[in-house]
Each structure stands twice: as structure tokens, then as C-alpha cells.
Scaffold this motif. Structure first.
Motif, PDB file in Angstrom:
ATOM      1  N   CYS A  37       0.809  -1.221   0.000  1.00 26.94           N
ATOM      2  CA  CYS A  37       0.000   0.000   0.000  1.00 26.94           C
ATOM      3  C   CYS A  37       0.842   1.272   0.000  1.00 26.94           C
ATOM      4  O   CYS A  37       0.305   2.359  -0.192  1.00 26.94           O
ATOM      5  CB  CYS A  37      -0.911   0.031   1.225  1.00 26.94           C
ATOM      6  SG  CYS A  37      -1.970  -1.421   1.416  1.00 26.94           S
ATOM      7  N   ARG A 103     -17.227   4.016  -2.292  1.00 23.40           N
ATOM      8  CA  ARG A 103     -16.764   2.629  -2.362  1.00 23.40           C
ATOM      9  C   ARG A 103     -17.148   1.818  -1.120  1.00 23.40           C
ATOM     10  O   ARG A 103     -16.803   0.641  -1.014  1.00 23.40           O
ATOM     11  CB  ARG A 103     -15.240   2.604  -2.519  1.00 23.40           C
ATOM     12  CG  ARG A 103     -14.725   3.365  -3.722  1.00 23.40           C
ATOM     13  CD  ARG A 103     -13.205   3.221  -3.807  1.00 23.40           C
ATOM     14  NE  ARG A 103     -12.606   4.221  -4.674  1.00 23.40           N
ATOM     15  CZ  ARG A 103     -11.303   4.319  -4.907  1.00 23.40           C
ATOM     16  NH1 ARG A 103     -10.466   3.444  -4.329  1.00 23.40           N
ATOM     17  NH2 ARG A 103     -10.827   5.258  -5.689  1.00 23.40           N
ATOM     18  N   TYR A 105     -16.242   2.644   2.109  1.00 25.34           N
ATOM     19  CA  TYR A 105     -15.275   2.766   3.196  1.00 25.34           C
ATOM     20  C   TYR A 105     -15.624   3.974   4.057  1.00 25.34           C
ATOM     21  O   TYR A 105     -15.767   5.089   3.543  1.00 25.34           O
ATOM     22  CB  TYR A 105     -13.860   2.956   2.648  1.00 25.34           C
ATOM     23  CG  TYR A 105     -13.322   1.792   1.858  1.00 25.34           C
ATOM     24  CD1 TYR A 105     -12.655   0.742   2.478  1.00 25.34           C
ATOM     25  CD2 TYR A 105     -13.466   1.758   0.466  1.00 25.34           C
ATOM     26  CE1 TYR A 105     -12.146  -0.321   1.748  1.00 25.34           C
ATOM     27  CE2 TYR A 105     -12.967   0.700  -0.274  1.00 25.34           C
ATOM     28  CZ  TYR A 105     -12.307  -0.333   0.369  1.00 25.34           C
ATOM     29  OH  TYR A 105     -11.805  -1.387  -0.365  1.00 25.34           O
ATOM     30  N   ALA A 201      -7.830   2.870   0.855  1.00 29.09           N
ATOM     31  CA  ALA A 201      -8.593   1.638   0.673  1.00 29.09           C
ATOM     32  C   ALA A 201      -7.690   0.419   0.787  1.00 29.09           C
ATOM     33  O   ALA A 201      -8.075  -0.600   1.371  1.00 29.09           O
ATOM     34  CB  ALA A 201      -9.295   1.666  -0.685  1.00 29.09           C
ATOM     35  N   CYS A 202      -6.485   0.524   0.249  1.00 26.21           N
ATOM     36  CA  CYS A 202      -5.535  -0.597   0.342  1.00 26.21           C
ATOM     37  C   CYS A 202      -5.193  -0.882   1.792  1.00 26.21           C
ATOM     38  O   CYS A 202      -5.176  -2.047   2.219  1.00 26.21           O
ATOM     39  CB  CYS A 202      -4.275  -0.251  -0.458  1.00 26.21           C
ATOM     40  SG  CYS A 202      -3.018  -1.550  -0.436  1.00 26.21           S
ATOM     41  N   ASP A 205      -8.178  -2.521   3.566  1.00 29.37           N
ATOM     42  CA  ASP A 205      -8.330  -3.918   3.153  1.00 29.37           C
ATOM     43  C   ASP A 205      -7.257  -4.817   3.748  1.00 29.37           C
ATOM     44  O   ASP A 205      -7.444  -6.037   3.836  1.00 29.37           O
ATOM     45  CB  ASP A 205      -8.298  -4.022   1.628  1.00 29.37           C
ATOM     46  CG  ASP A 205      -9.531  -3.442   0.967  1.00 29.37           C
ATOM     47  OD1 ASP A 205     -10.559  -3.299   1.658  1.00 29.37           O
ATOM     48  OD2 ASP A 205      -9.456  -3.119  -0.226  1.00 29.37           O
ATOM     49  N   SER A 206      -6.122  -4.222   4.136  1.00 28.76           N
ATOM     50  CA  SER A 206      -4.997  -5.013   4.649  1.00 28.76           C
ATOM     51  C   SER A 206      -4.985  -5.142   6.154  1.00 28.76           C
ATOM     52  O   SER A 206      -4.139  -5.867   6.704  1.00 28.76           O
ATOM     53  CB  SER A 206      -3.679  -4.397   4.181  1.00 28.76           C
ATOM     54  OG  SER A 206      -3.592  -4.345   2.767  1.00 28.76           O
TER      55      SER A 206
END
Length: 207
Positions: A37, A103, A105, A201-202, A205-206
Motif C-alpha cells: 500500500c 466505495r 469505506y 482503501a488498500c 483492506d490489509s
């Protein structure tokens, strides 16, 4: 201020930094769960940044870092009388959060004032209200603000000219923090809303 206006303002932002310096500490990909990211430009080991703070929010309530950072949080230090940099940077942050909203988030944008003498909760509420309905404005006593600034290693210096419209030199980084993890990344002024949204977002998600 609508999203088109925010995007226009953000597009006018000049790349660069006011005060402060970059910290670059390289880590191997295997040491960093968020390696995919990161841009590798700013940051490195953000674990050295952030920490406890106690401040006053735009409603006048006393809050701590635990009250504020309850999910993905973007934190920026500035002041409402700032003639250009702060409105541009916060408009960029707000536009990124709008993109993330689309999205699915939920990210909280936070604006911490380094000008407690002028930035009342009421002024902060007005400033943040123009940017994003969830943007949270924080102020406090001079001591509380200095403690928060030290925790995040930000820089600010009042140009004490005796003029009530004095300016403040300050660093212009935006910090991404998570509860339980603290600061995980630092964004510079050259980041576009779209790039910031993708990167945040990355990280989400991680987690």
C-alpha cells in the motif's frame, strides 16, 4: 461547498511542504504488512508517530485519541485562518473521503488546529462543515495542542507580528491512523484525492 468545488480546490493545490522535514526509513517488504500500500516516498516506519492526546472538539466536548480514532482516520494539523494551504489540503482530504464513501469505506477526516488562540469550537465547526459532514475539528489549550503536535512530530511556529491576522508556519502532512495500530502512513501534499483514496482503501483492506 459541493464536491465539484472541493475537487477544483484540491486540483489547485501546489506540491510542496511548509515547514517540517521528511522522514524516510526504509523497511524490507517482509517486515511490513502494508508494504503493497505504500508509495515509498514518505513514511517508512510510521510507528514512531502519533500517541495519546486530549483535545476539545467542535462541539466543546473534551475528547481523547481513543474517542477520535475509532476506525480509519485521516489527521491533519493546521488552522482556520490559513490563507491557502490548509483549505486546499483539507479539501483534498475531504474529496478523498467522498470517493471512499462511494466505495463503502467509512473514513473519518480530522482537522487539529494549531491556533488555539483564535480557533474556537464554533469556528472549527464552520470550517469543517464546508469540507465534509463527518470532518471533525479539534482544538484545546496551548499545552494540549503542543502535546498533540509533539506526538505526531509536526511543526508549527506563530509569526508574532502583533497583527491579529498573524500567520502560522506549519508542516502539512496528513496521517492515516487506525485504532490499536496508530499511524500507519503519512501523505504529502502532492497526493491527489484519487491516489489518496486508493491508498487508504488498500490499507483498510490489509488490516
Amino acid at each position: 461547498m459541493n464536491r465539484i468545488a472541493l475537487a477544483t480546490i484540491a486540483a489547485l493545490a501546489l506540491a510542496g511542504f511548509v515547514g517540517g522535514g521528511l522522514y524516510v526509513i526504509q523497511k524490507g517488504p517482509g517486515d511490513d504488512r502494508f508494504a503493497q500500500c505504500r508509495s515509498g516516498r514518505i513514511g517508512g516506519d510510521p510507528a514512531h508517530l502519533g500517541g495519546p492526546f486530549t483535545l476539545i472538539d467542535q462541539t466543546g466536548a473534551t475528547v481523547t485519541d481513543g474517542d477520535v480514532i475509532t476506525g480509519p482516520t485521516l489527521i491533519y494539523f493546521g488552522y482556520t485562518f490559513c490563507p491557502d494551504v490548509c483549505p486546499l489540503d483539507n479539501a483534498r482530504n475531504a474529496e478523498a473521503v467522498y470517493l471512499l464513501d462511494e466505495r463503502g469505506y467509512q473514513v473519518l477526516p480530522v482537522f487539529i488546529s494549531v491556533d488555539p488562540e483564535r480557533d474556537t469550537p464554533e469556528l472549527l465547526a464552520e470550517f469543517t462543515g464546508y469540507m465534509h459532514p463527518r470532518m471533525l475539528g479539534l482544538t484545546g489549550t496551548p499545552e494540549q495542542v503542543r502535546a498533540a503536535s509533539r506526538a505526531y512530530r509536526t511543526f508549527y511556529s506563530v509569526q508574532d507580528t502583533g497583527d491579529p491576522y498573524y500567520l502560522i508556519d506549519h508542516s502539512t502532512f496528513t496521517y492515516l491512523a487506525f485504532p490499536g495500530l496508530g499511524v500507519v502512513e503519512v501523505f504529502g501534499r502532492d497526493m491527489t484525492p484519487e491516489e489518496m483514496a486508493d491508498r487508504v482503501a488498500c490499507f483498510v483492506d490489509s488490516v
